[in-house]
Write a protein that holds these residues in place. Sequence first.
Motif, PDB file in Angstrom:
ATOM      1  N   UNK A  18       1.381 -17.695  14.336  1.00 19.23           N
ATOM      2  CA  UNK A  18       1.291 -16.177  14.756  1.00 19.23           C
ATOM      3  C   UNK A  18       1.893 -15.294  13.511  1.00 19.23           C
ATOM      4  N   UNK A  19       2.935 -15.670  13.064  1.00 20.87           N
ATOM      5  CA  UNK A  19       3.559 -14.914  11.990  1.00 20.87           C
ATOM      6  C   UNK A  19       2.607 -14.769  10.710  1.00 20.87           C
ATOM      7  N   UNK A  20       2.301 -15.902  10.397  1.00 22.10           N
ATOM      8  CA  UNK A  20       1.245 -16.075   9.204  1.00 22.10           C
ATOM      9  C   UNK A  20       0.082 -15.440   9.469  1.00 22.10           C
ATOM     10  N   UNK A  21      -0.590 -15.436  10.541  1.00 22.65           N
ATOM     11  CA  UNK A  21      -1.752 -14.857  10.599  1.00 22.65           C
ATOM     12  C   UNK A  21      -1.585 -13.205  10.648  1.00 22.65           C
ATOM     13  N   UNK A  22      -0.275 -12.841  11.235  1.00 20.92           N
ATOM     14  CA  UNK A  22      -0.183 -11.368  11.085  1.00 20.92           C
ATOM     15  C   UNK A  22       0.159 -10.751   9.730  1.00 20.92           C
ATOM     16  N   UNK A  23       1.157 -11.558   9.287  1.00 18.72           N
ATOM     17  CA  UNK A  23       1.660 -11.363   7.820  1.00 18.72           C
ATOM     18  C   UNK A  23       0.513 -11.467   6.937  1.00 18.72           C
ATOM     19  N   UNK A  24      -0.216 -12.427   7.161  1.00 16.08           N
ATOM     20  CA  UNK A  24      -1.392 -12.802   6.318  1.00 16.08           C
ATOM     21  C   UNK A  24      -2.313 -11.606   6.013  1.00 16.08           C
ATOM     22  N   UNK A  25      -2.580 -11.075   7.290  1.00 21.27           N
ATOM     23  CA  UNK A  25      -3.537  -9.685   7.423  1.00 21.27           C
ATOM     24  C   UNK A  25      -2.715  -8.666   6.530  1.00 21.27           C
ATOM     25  N   UNK A  26      -1.487  -8.483   6.927  1.00 27.49           N
ATOM     26  CA  UNK A  26      -0.976  -7.210   6.523  1.00 27.49           C
ATOM     27  C   UNK A  26      -0.615  -7.447   4.905  1.00 27.49           C
ATOM     28  N   UNK A  27      -0.360  -8.769   4.596  1.00 25.48           N
ATOM     29  CA  UNK A  27      -0.133  -8.990   3.224  1.00 25.48           C
ATOM     30  C   UNK A  27      -1.449  -8.901   2.238  1.00 25.48           C
ATOM     31  N   UNK A  28      -2.572  -9.117   2.734  1.00 24.93           N
ATOM     32  CA  UNK A  28      -3.912  -8.878   2.382  1.00 24.93           C
ATOM     33  C   UNK A  28      -4.014  -7.532   2.073  1.00 24.93           C
ATOM     34  N   UNK A  29      -3.828  -6.779   3.119  1.00 24.62           N
ATOM     35  CA  UNK A  29      -4.101  -5.179   3.142  1.00 24.62           C
ATOM     36  C   UNK A  29      -2.983  -4.660   2.025  1.00 24.62           C
ATOM     37  N   UNK A  30      -1.815  -5.265   1.930  1.00 25.42           N
ATOM     38  CA  UNK A  30      -0.836  -4.641   1.182  1.00 25.42           C
ATOM     39  C   UNK A  30      -1.245  -4.916  -0.339  1.00 25.42           C
ATOM     40  N   UNK A  31      -1.816  -6.142  -0.595  1.00 22.32           N
ATOM     41  CA  UNK A  31      -2.214  -6.613  -2.106  1.00 22.32           C
ATOM     42  C   UNK A  31      -3.504  -5.745  -2.239  1.00 22.32           C
ATOM     43  N   UNK A  32      -4.466  -5.573  -1.424  1.00 19.13           N
ATOM     44  CA  UNK A  32      -5.533  -5.000  -1.557  1.00 19.13           C
ATOM     45  C   UNK A  32      -5.094  -3.217  -2.199  1.00 19.13           C
ATOM     46  N   UNK A  33      -4.059  -2.768  -1.107  1.00 23.14           N
ATOM     47  CA  UNK A  33      -3.904  -1.364  -1.565  1.00 23.14           C
ATOM     48  C   UNK A  33      -2.956  -1.364  -2.835  1.00 23.14           C
ATOM     49  N   UNK A  34      -2.122  -2.447  -3.285  1.00 20.48           N
ATOM     50  CA  UNK A  34      -1.485  -2.326  -4.487  1.00 20.48           C
ATOM     51  C   UNK A  34      -2.373  -2.487  -5.635  1.00 20.48           C
ATOM     52  N   UNK A  35      -3.430  -3.372  -5.278  1.00 22.46           N
ATOM     53  CA  UNK A  35      -4.220  -3.473  -6.559  1.00 22.46           C
ATOM     54  C   UNK A  35      -5.199  -2.164  -6.916  1.00 22.46           C
ATOM     55  N   UNK A  36      -5.674  -1.742  -5.557  1.00 23.09           N
ATOM     56  CA  UNK A  36      -6.629  -0.689  -5.836  1.00 23.09           C
ATOM     57  C   UNK A  36      -5.933   0.889  -6.157  1.00 23.09           C
ATOM     58  N   UNK A  37      -4.483   0.880  -5.934  1.00 25.83           N
ATOM     59  CA  UNK A  37      -3.898   1.908  -6.112  1.00 25.83           C
ATOM     60  C   UNK A  37      -3.003   1.835  -7.159  1.00 25.83           C
ATOM     61  N   UNK A  38      -2.324   0.812  -7.838  1.00 26.87           N
ATOM     62  CA  UNK A  38      -1.808   0.590  -9.040  1.00 26.87           C
ATOM     63  C   UNK A  38      -2.282  -0.210 -10.186  1.00 26.87           C
ATOM     64  N   UNK A  39      -2.744  -1.265 -10.016  1.00 22.53           N
ATOM     65  CA  UNK A  39      -3.262  -2.160 -10.885  1.00 22.53           C
ATOM     66  C   UNK A  39      -4.582  -1.780 -11.354  1.00 22.53           C
ATOM     67  N   UNK A  40      -5.502  -1.486 -10.725  1.00 21.20           N
ATOM     68  CA  UNK A  40      -6.766  -0.940 -11.292  1.00 21.20           C
ATOM     69  C   UNK A  40      -6.660   0.238 -11.974  1.00 21.20           C
ATOM     70  N   UNK A  41      -6.042   1.334 -11.584  1.00 19.64           N
ATOM     71  CA  UNK A  41      -6.189   2.602 -12.360  1.00 19.64           C
ATOM     72  C   UNK A  41      -5.254   2.303 -13.702  1.00 19.64           C
TER      73      UNK A  41
END
Length: 141
Positions: free
Chosen positions: A31-54
Amino acid sequence: PRPPPSPPPMEQATERGLARLSEEAASVPAAVAARLGAEAEEALHAAFAGTLLPGYQRASTQMFEQLHAAFTSGTERVTSALSAEVSPVATQLAATAEPLASIEARLGQLLADVQAAASSAAAASTAAEEAAQSAAAAAAS
């Protein structure tokens, strides 16, 4: 024989609670992995789109601007160097063109004179032959 005494209700409740807790504890990592996996994926996507990509886009833009500036500068240097070498040659060619045109005109005039003289000489030769033939015919008669 008597059946063994049953544990007191408190022990039974504790054992049931521990069993249920063990079952639920086994499902917690999933359950923790499923919850953190989705949140971690969203956080990675946000960091990539907001910081790394620019940041990558800025770095790429700067790199291509530097490449363009270096290429333009190098091309201008080569063009300038070639122009400096070609300019004197072009000046010499331009200075040579006028005398060549004069020589060409003079050769054309000489050719016309030679052709006229050859034509006159051929006519004179023909006239001399005719005169010689006439003289020979008159002497023979």
